[in-house]
Design a protein around this motif. Structure first.
Motif, PDB file in Angstrom:
ATOM      1  N   LEU A   1     -10.710   2.297   2.634  1.00 24.20           N
ATOM      2  CA  LEU A   1     -10.031   1.671   1.926  1.00 24.20           C
ATOM      3  C   LEU A   1      -9.169   0.492   2.421  1.00 24.20           C
ATOM      4  O   LEU A   1      -8.919  -0.605   1.759  1.00 24.20           O
ATOM      5  CB  LEU A   1      -9.168   2.782   1.537  1.00 24.20           C
ATOM      6  CG  LEU A   1      -9.875   4.029   0.621  1.00 24.20           C
ATOM      7  CD1 LEU A   1      -8.701   4.774  -0.053  1.00 24.20           C
ATOM      8  CD2 LEU A   1     -10.475   3.083  -0.711  1.00 24.20           C
ATOM      9  N   TYR A   2      -8.694   0.717   3.616  1.00 25.06           N
ATOM     10  CA  TYR A   2      -7.956  -0.295   4.309  1.00 25.06           C
ATOM     11  C   TYR A   2      -8.722  -1.634   4.442  1.00 25.06           C
ATOM     12  O   TYR A   2      -8.132  -2.741   4.375  1.00 25.06           O
ATOM     13  CB  TYR A   2      -7.268  -0.018   5.574  1.00 25.06           C
ATOM     14  CG  TYR A   2      -5.950   0.552   5.581  1.00 25.06           C
ATOM     15  CD1 TYR A   2      -4.667  -0.503   5.403  1.00 25.06           C
ATOM     16  CD2 TYR A   2      -5.453   1.640   5.315  1.00 25.06           C
ATOM     17  CE1 TYR A   2      -3.667  -0.030   5.417  1.00 25.06           C
ATOM     18  CE2 TYR A   2      -4.225   2.155   5.151  1.00 25.06           C
ATOM     19  CZ  TYR A   2      -3.207   1.258   5.281  1.00 25.06           C
ATOM     20  OH  TYR A   2      -1.750   1.699   5.014  1.00 25.06           O
ATOM     21  N   ALA A   3      -9.875  -1.453   4.829  1.00 30.36           N
ATOM     22  CA  ALA A   3     -10.890  -2.927   4.671  1.00 30.36           C
ATOM     23  C   ALA A   3     -10.869  -3.688   3.395  1.00 30.36           C
ATOM     24  O   ALA A   3     -10.462  -4.713   3.209  1.00 30.36           O
ATOM     25  CB  ALA A   3     -12.141  -2.559   5.194  1.00 30.36           C
ATOM     26  N   ARG A   4     -10.931  -2.808   2.174  1.00 29.67           N
ATOM     27  CA  ARG A   4     -10.734  -3.329   1.041  1.00 29.67           C
ATOM     28  C   ARG A   4      -9.510  -3.898   0.620  1.00 29.67           C
ATOM     29  O   ARG A   4      -9.514  -4.709   0.095  1.00 29.67           O
ATOM     30  CB  ARG A   4     -11.038  -2.294  -0.239  1.00 29.67           C
ATOM     31  CG  ARG A   4     -12.365  -1.542   0.012  1.00 29.67           C
ATOM     32  CD  ARG A   4     -12.713  -0.257  -0.706  1.00 29.67           C
ATOM     33  NE  ARG A   4     -14.157   0.310  -0.904  1.00 29.67           N
ATOM     34  CZ  ARG A   4     -15.015  -0.047  -1.241  1.00 29.67           C
ATOM     35  NH1 ARG A   4     -14.898  -1.046  -2.140  1.00 29.67           N
ATOM     36  NH2 ARG A   4     -16.131   0.485  -1.237  1.00 29.67           N
ATOM     37  N   PHE A   5      -8.264  -3.376   0.905  1.00 31.28           N
ATOM     38  CA  PHE A   5      -7.138  -3.735   0.755  1.00 31.28           C
ATOM     39  C   PHE A   5      -7.087  -5.308   1.617  1.00 31.28           C
ATOM     40  O   PHE A   5      -6.488  -6.362   1.053  1.00 31.28           O
ATOM     41  CB  PHE A   5      -6.064  -2.767   1.340  1.00 31.28           C
ATOM     42  CG  PHE A   5      -5.817  -1.539   0.479  1.00 31.28           C
ATOM     43  CD1 PHE A   5      -6.093  -1.254  -0.938  1.00 31.28           C
ATOM     44  CD2 PHE A   5      -5.659  -0.489   1.255  1.00 31.28           C
ATOM     45  CE1 PHE A   5      -6.095  -0.268  -1.642  1.00 31.28           C
ATOM     46  CE2 PHE A   5      -5.610   0.698   0.469  1.00 31.28           C
ATOM     47  CZ  PHE A   5      -5.857   0.767  -0.903  1.00 31.28           C
TER      48      PHE A   5
ATOM     49  N   THR B   1      -3.506  14.586  -8.198  1.00 29.95           N
ATOM     50  CA  THR B   1      -3.835  13.130  -8.466  1.00 29.95           C
ATOM     51  C   THR B   1      -4.877  12.668  -7.541  1.00 29.95           C
ATOM     52  O   THR B   1      -5.704  11.794  -8.118  1.00 29.95           O
ATOM     53  CB  THR B   1      -2.456  12.357  -8.026  1.00 29.95           C
ATOM     54  OG1 THR B   1      -2.217  12.982  -6.875  1.00 29.95           O
ATOM     55  CG2 THR B   1      -1.240  12.741  -8.865  1.00 29.95           C
ATOM     56  N   HIS B   2      -5.277  13.364  -6.448  1.00 29.43           N
ATOM     57  CA  HIS B   2      -6.271  12.861  -5.617  1.00 29.43           C
ATOM     58  C   HIS B   2      -7.534  13.200  -6.516  1.00 29.43           C
ATOM     59  O   HIS B   2      -8.563  12.338  -6.508  1.00 29.43           O
ATOM     60  CB  HIS B   2      -6.447  13.598  -4.305  1.00 29.43           C
ATOM     61  CG  HIS B   2      -5.627  12.831  -3.246  1.00 29.43           C
ATOM     62  ND1 HIS B   2      -5.780  11.756  -2.920  1.00 29.43           N
ATOM     63  CD2 HIS B   2      -4.687  13.588  -2.540  1.00 29.43           C
ATOM     64  CE1 HIS B   2      -4.941  11.664  -1.718  1.00 29.43           C
ATOM     65  NE2 HIS B   2      -4.206  12.653  -1.568  1.00 29.43           N
TER      66      HIS B   2
ATOM     67  N   ILE C   1       1.009  -1.306   0.127  1.00 32.03           N
ATOM     68  CA  ILE C   1       0.075  -0.177  -0.045  1.00 32.03           C
ATOM     69  C   ILE C   1       1.071   1.340  -0.066  1.00 32.03           C
ATOM     70  O   ILE C   1       1.800   1.320   0.906  1.00 32.03           O
ATOM     71  CB  ILE C   1      -0.835   0.051   1.104  1.00 32.03           C
ATOM     72  CG1 ILE C   1      -1.734  -1.359   1.272  1.00 32.03           C
ATOM     73  CG2 ILE C   1      -1.647   1.248   1.126  1.00 32.03           C
ATOM     74  CD1 ILE C   1      -2.489  -1.322   2.381  1.00 32.03           C
ATOM     75  N   CYS C   2       0.928   2.006  -0.956  1.00 34.62           N
ATOM     76  CA  CYS C   2       1.981   3.114  -1.202  1.00 34.62           C
ATOM     77  C   CYS C   2       1.345   4.496  -1.142  1.00 34.62           C
ATOM     78  O   CYS C   2      -0.080   4.717  -1.780  1.00 34.62           O
ATOM     79  CB  CYS C   2       2.632   2.879  -2.591  1.00 34.62           C
ATOM     80  SG  CYS C   2       3.959   3.979  -2.790  1.00 34.62           S
TER      81      CYS C   2
ATOM     82  N   MET D   1      -2.856   4.742  -1.966  1.00 31.98           N
ATOM     83  CA  MET D   1      -3.849   5.402  -0.889  1.00 31.98           C
ATOM     84  C   MET D   1      -4.445   6.909  -1.401  1.00 31.98           C
ATOM     85  O   MET D   1      -3.897   7.959  -0.995  1.00 31.98           O
ATOM     86  CB  MET D   1      -3.030   5.799   0.238  1.00 31.98           C
ATOM     87  CG  MET D   1      -3.630   5.938   1.433  1.00 31.98           C
ATOM     88  SD  MET D   1      -4.532   4.308   1.732  1.00 31.98           S
ATOM     89  CE  MET D   1      -6.215   4.935   2.313  1.00 31.98           C
ATOM     90  N   TYR D   2      -5.381   6.650  -2.236  1.00 29.90           N
ATOM     91  CA  TYR D   2      -6.255   7.887  -2.690  1.00 29.90           C
ATOM     92  C   TYR D   2      -7.315   7.993  -1.511  1.00 29.90           C
ATOM     93  O   TYR D   2      -8.434   7.252  -1.516  1.00 29.90           O
ATOM     94  CB  TYR D   2      -6.820   7.447  -4.082  1.00 29.90           C
ATOM     95  CG  TYR D   2      -5.780   7.825  -4.991  1.00 29.90           C
ATOM     96  CD1 TYR D   2      -5.216   9.038  -5.244  1.00 29.90           C
ATOM     97  CD2 TYR D   2      -5.474   6.664  -5.934  1.00 29.90           C
ATOM     98  CE1 TYR D   2      -4.250   9.135  -6.160  1.00 29.90           C
ATOM     99  CE2 TYR D   2      -4.395   6.818  -6.688  1.00 29.90           C
ATOM    100  CZ  TYR D   2      -4.017   8.217  -6.981  1.00 29.90           C
ATOM    101  OH  TYR D   2      -3.191   8.164  -8.140  1.00 29.90           O
ATOM    102  N   GLY D   3      -6.948   8.487  -0.497  1.00 29.42           N
ATOM    103  CA  GLY D   3      -7.866   8.329   0.767  1.00 29.42           C
ATOM    104  C   GLY D   3      -9.183   8.932   0.774  1.00 29.42           C
ATOM    105  O   GLY D   3     -10.089   8.396   1.500  1.00 29.42           O
ATOM    106  N   TYR D   4      -9.434   9.891  -0.309  1.00 31.19           N
ATOM    107  CA  TYR D   4     -10.773  10.234  -0.087  1.00 31.19           C
ATOM    108  C   TYR D   4     -11.767   9.434  -0.974  1.00 31.19           C
ATOM    109  O   TYR D   4     -12.914   9.696  -0.878  1.00 31.19           O
ATOM    110  CB  TYR D   4     -10.697  11.529  -0.931  1.00 31.19           C
ATOM    111  CG  TYR D   4     -10.009  12.958  -0.062  1.00 31.19           C
ATOM    112  CD1 TYR D   4     -10.119  13.388   1.002  1.00 31.19           C
ATOM    113  CD2 TYR D   4      -8.657  12.867  -0.715  1.00 31.19           C
ATOM    114  CE1 TYR D   4      -9.603  14.410   1.558  1.00 31.19           C
ATOM    115  CE2 TYR D   4      -7.565  13.690   0.041  1.00 31.19           C
ATOM    116  CZ  TYR D   4      -8.008  14.486   1.307  1.00 31.19           C
ATOM    117  OH  TYR D   4      -7.463  15.482   1.741  1.00 31.19           O
ATOM    118  N   SER D   5     -11.253   8.312  -1.614  1.00 32.86           N
ATOM    119  CA  SER D   5     -12.368   7.462  -2.300  1.00 32.86           C
ATOM    120  C   SER D   5     -12.991   6.671  -1.546  1.00 32.86           C
ATOM    121  O   SER D   5     -13.642   5.898  -1.862  1.00 32.86           O
ATOM    122  CB  SER D   5     -11.270   6.778  -3.589  1.00 32.86           C
ATOM    123  OG  SER D   5     -10.454   5.925  -2.970  1.00 32.86           O
ATOM    124  N   GLY D   6     -12.650   6.622  -0.239  1.00 30.30           N
ATOM    125  CA  GLY D   6     -13.245   5.714   0.725  1.00 30.30           C
ATOM    126  C   GLY D   6     -14.703   6.558   1.324  1.00 30.30           C
ATOM    127  O   GLY D   6     -15.516   5.767   1.939  1.00 30.30           O
TER     128      GLY D   6
END
Length: 392
Positions: A337-341, A208-209, A112-113, A141-146
């Motif tokens: 997102l981390y749950a998805r990963f 990028t976000h 996870i980068c 880690m596109y954190g807003y996509s969660g």
């Protein structure tokens, strides 16, 4: 509602590179990864100062012998353990991402980068091939996509609620770097240094976000772009602290992207407006639980997270962690997102390709496109803001 009863047989044994004491991003990763019991932090190479990193690791409850001076040492030592790490998160300056990701994949670790994934798309494609070769996944880690309302927006576009998409206006424009704060802030200094940051500053850090959210919601591909960028703080040149990008999408839609760190007085101003032939939607990350929905000829309405009138699915809209009316935010989005990963990594371990194919998460291809955005914007801006093809 998020299913707190869903667990893995064993948490994924997980480590971090970077993200040590005082790192806001490091804390964000740890908070998100461990919130649902799907990951267990067992090792790390948190700091360039090995003693300081070890002290930090011990304070986090990690065995001091599993705090390593370098990521190379960690990957080598953990590979020899029966209980060695299975995945690693990388929260280091941009210039290090490629080599650390490459080493992790060669050690057969899921990754996870932070973004941008690499300096060049060629490097990103090397990582994609290496991940496939070693049966590993890369999450970006596109954190807003969660956020659930981002997924509601995507579903509305898919179902045709907006009609044909015509215009996409996006921005991520804060004001926190409107002066030369990097003189006294090491965490900002590397971001405005080409050797550490790469070919861009705000386009890579912020743009990028927003670009990812645009492509995620609309599922449209950029065909070509034209970029104009500035270094209003002259010492940051050649890296930009402000950029405007015009976009042409395949299929005929057009758009703009504004990325800025010198929007004085602004907190975030990350907004996305999708304009269709029948209606428009708009999302603002400072009010992430709401989605503005405007149908031509009708009064505007605001859709709220957690309400039964939203589309229900297992991929995002229904992934609420608390009922409607209560505020969910940044950490919840990251945790989603981390749950998805975690479930994706577990599907690989169980050789469950069908489950993996049914999952959505920002993976290697999302990382490639973010890197491509930085490359192409720099190419355009450095050649008199010429239009350039997004994919050669």
């Amino acid at each position: 509602m998020f299913n707190e009863e869903s667990h893995l047989k064993q948490p994924i044994r997980w480590a971090m590179v970077g993200g040590g004491r005082g790192s806001q991003i490091g804390y964000s990763h740890r908070n998100a990864a461990q919130r649902d019991g799907l990951f267990k932090l067992v090792a790390g190479s948190f700091d360039l100062d090995a003693d300081r990193g070890r002290d930090f690791a011990v304070n986090l409850g990690i065995d001091g012998t599993r705090s390593y001076a370098t990521y190379k040492e960690m990957f080598a030592q953990e590979k020899c353990r029966d209980d060695g790490i299975q995945a690693v998160s990388i929260a280091t300056p941009n210039s290090t991402h490629f080599e650390i990701c490459k080493a992790a994949l060669e050690a057969k670790l899921h990754v996870i980068c932070e973004k941008p994934l690499t300096f060049t798309t060629d490097e990103a494609y090397v990582l994609k091939a290496l991940a496939a070769e070693n049966n590993c996944l890369i999450g970006v880690m596109y954190g807003y996509s969660g956020f659930p309302m981002i997924h509601q927006a995507r579903e509305m576009v898919r179902r045709g609620d907006l009609g044909d998409i015509r215009v996409v206006n996006a921005q991520f424009a804060h004001g926190f770097h409107n002066e030369e704060y990097e003189k006294n802030d090491p965490s900002l200094k590397w971001r405005v240094t080409p050797a550490a940051s790469g070919p861009t500053y705000v386009l890579g850090d912020l743009g990028t976000h927003t670009h990812f959210l645009c492509e995620m919601i609309t599922e449209m591909e950029v065909e070509s772009l034209c970029c104009m960028r500035q270094s209003f703080i002259k010492s940051r040149a050649p890296l930009e602290d402000n950029a405007h990008v015009m976009l042409k999408f395949k299929g005929g839609a057009v758009g703009t992207l504004w990325a800025s760190a010198i929007n004085s007085g602004s907190m975030h101003q990350q907004k996305i407006r999708i304009v269709g032939s029948k209606a428009s939607i708009e999302w603002w990350d400072e009010f992430p639980n709401q989605l503005r929905y405007e149908i031509q000829g009708e009064a505007p309405r605001v859709l709220d997270r957690g309400m039964p009138y939203l589309y229900q699915d297992d991929q995002g809209v229904s992934c609420n962690r608390i009922g409607g009316g209560h505020a969910e935010g940044y950490f919840e989005s990251w945790a989603n997102l981390y749950a998805r990963f975690a479930y994706a990594f577990n599907a690989v371990a169980e050789n469950d390709q069908a489950a993996l194919d049914s999952m959505w998460f920002p993976g290697i291809d999302a990382g490639i496109e973010g890197t491509r955005l930085c490359e192409k914007c720099a190419e355009s801006a450095d050649n008199g803001s010429q239009w350039v093809n997004f994919k050669d």
